[in-house]
Design a protein around this motif. Structure first.
Motif: not given
Length: 361
Positions: A147-151, A172, A195, A209-210
């Motif tokens: 999970v990265l932000d809302e993605n 993390n 990331r 998401g992106e």
């Protein structure tokens, strides 16, 4: 009786010709990554009701540097032996002395740590450890979410990944555990931040998401990246040979030139084979550079994330493994061009000084 002697002599001559003309040069089937980088599947309607929480993050060892300032790394280990670019907009800091390791650094922050050194503190994992020991204290899943932000990004591990390239989830932090599937022992470990894992896309991936992307390096930087990966292939090859009790091979300029030319030729001419349309097969290419040898083998690979993944792929393919871990080999040449990788190992034909780097006629 004379007829039998003639038949025996003929068989001997035929076997000798087979050995000297064919069997001493080994070309394997090309090895292509099972995962095509950049082919992540968008799944906008996918809902994940519950995300599995990662295990508690290790409190000691090299993994603790991921997410920290590179200054803390320098404070403990000193300046790296090399700093070289990657294809993903971060630098590789390479340490070769007390502990051999590669550290990814972007904007002054450590994003990953990789090591195949038995001396490295990779708590809670140990190089040489049986992978089943890890299974006993870790949650192994075929689907791992990031999970990265809302993605949300979902990696799917196939049956082979679960044998030789396990992905573990911590708080993390993620660990790619590189396993020798033949003896089921751990060869190397890469601790990596979420990331950078998504940017690499080392497993089949869906995302909602992106998509995180990085710009392709310029042609000038790519040349430096290629030279960097060639050094990494050489060093990792010797590390894996050491793990299996096999003598290291010596890097050779002319063999590396041969390997570089072949990787470049495959990329530019858009083919993937040991047989070059213009330069011929391995035997012909060795001959064209006047490289003397008693035995030679070549491994090629494409579409792997980086040199680490390419060498691991060779190790876990029986035919390529036989070249990588050939106990007769004395010298190596490595070549990289974008996502095309080549390594050539030979047994030197030099009798007076087998460790000589001059192999040409």
């Amino acid at each position: 009786m004379k007829v039998l002697w003639k038949i025996a002599l003929l068989l001997f001559v035929l076997l000798a010709l087979f050995y000297f003309m064919g069997s001493r040069v080994q070309e394997n089937e090309p090895l292509e990554s099972p995962v095509k980088h950049g082919t992540a599947i968008p799944a906008p309607g996918k809902e994940i009701i519950e995300l599995t929480a990662g295990a508690k993050r290790p409190e000691t060892g090299l993994s603790t540097f991921v997410g920290k300032s590179s200054d803390e790394l320098v404070e403990l280990f000193g300046e790296p032996d090399r700093i070289e670019p990657s294809a993903y907009a971060y630098e590789w800091w390479v340490y070769l002395d007390d502990v051999q390791m590669m550290v990814g650094v972007g904007n002054g922050i450590v994003n990953q740590v990789f090591s195949a050194d038995k001396r490295a503190d990779l708590t809670p994992i140990t190089i040489g450890q049986n992978i089943h020991d890890v299974f006993r204290f870790s949650i192994i899943e075929s689907e791992v979410n990031v999970v990265l932000d809302e993605n949300i990004y979902t990696f799917t591990l196939n049956s082979q990944d679960l044998k030789d390239r396990v992905l573990l989830k911590y708080e993390n932090l993620y660990a790619q555990v590189y396993v020798d599937a033949e003896d089921e022992k751990i060869e190397a470990v890469r601790y990596i931040d979420p990331r950078t894992l998504v940017i690499h896309q080392p497993y089949d991936m869906e995302f909602a998401g992106e998509l995180v992307v990085v710009h392709q390096p310029s042609s000038t930087v790519q040349m430096e990246v290629d030279r960097s990966m060639e050094r990494q292939i050489f060093e990792l090859t010797n590390m894996y040979r050491e793990h299996h009790g096999i003598s290291p091979v010596e890097n050779n300029y002319w063999l590396s030139l041969l390997a570089q030319n072949h990787s470049k030729d495959m990329a530019i001419e858009n083919y993937f084979s040991h047989e070059s349309p213009s330069a011929g097969n391995l035997s012909q290419r060795l001959k064209s550079l006047g490289i003397e040898h008693k035995k030679a083998g070549e491994n090629i690979a494409t579409k792997y994330v980086d040199a680490i993944e390419a060498v691991h792929g060779w190790l876990n393919s029986p035919a390529h493994r036989s070249v990588l871990l050939d106990s007769d080999a004395t010298h190596i040449g490595t070549g990289a061009y974008g996502k095309y990788y080549t390594q050539v190992l030979i047994k030197s034909d030099k009798k007076e000084n087998p460790n000589s780097t001059i192999l040409r006629k």
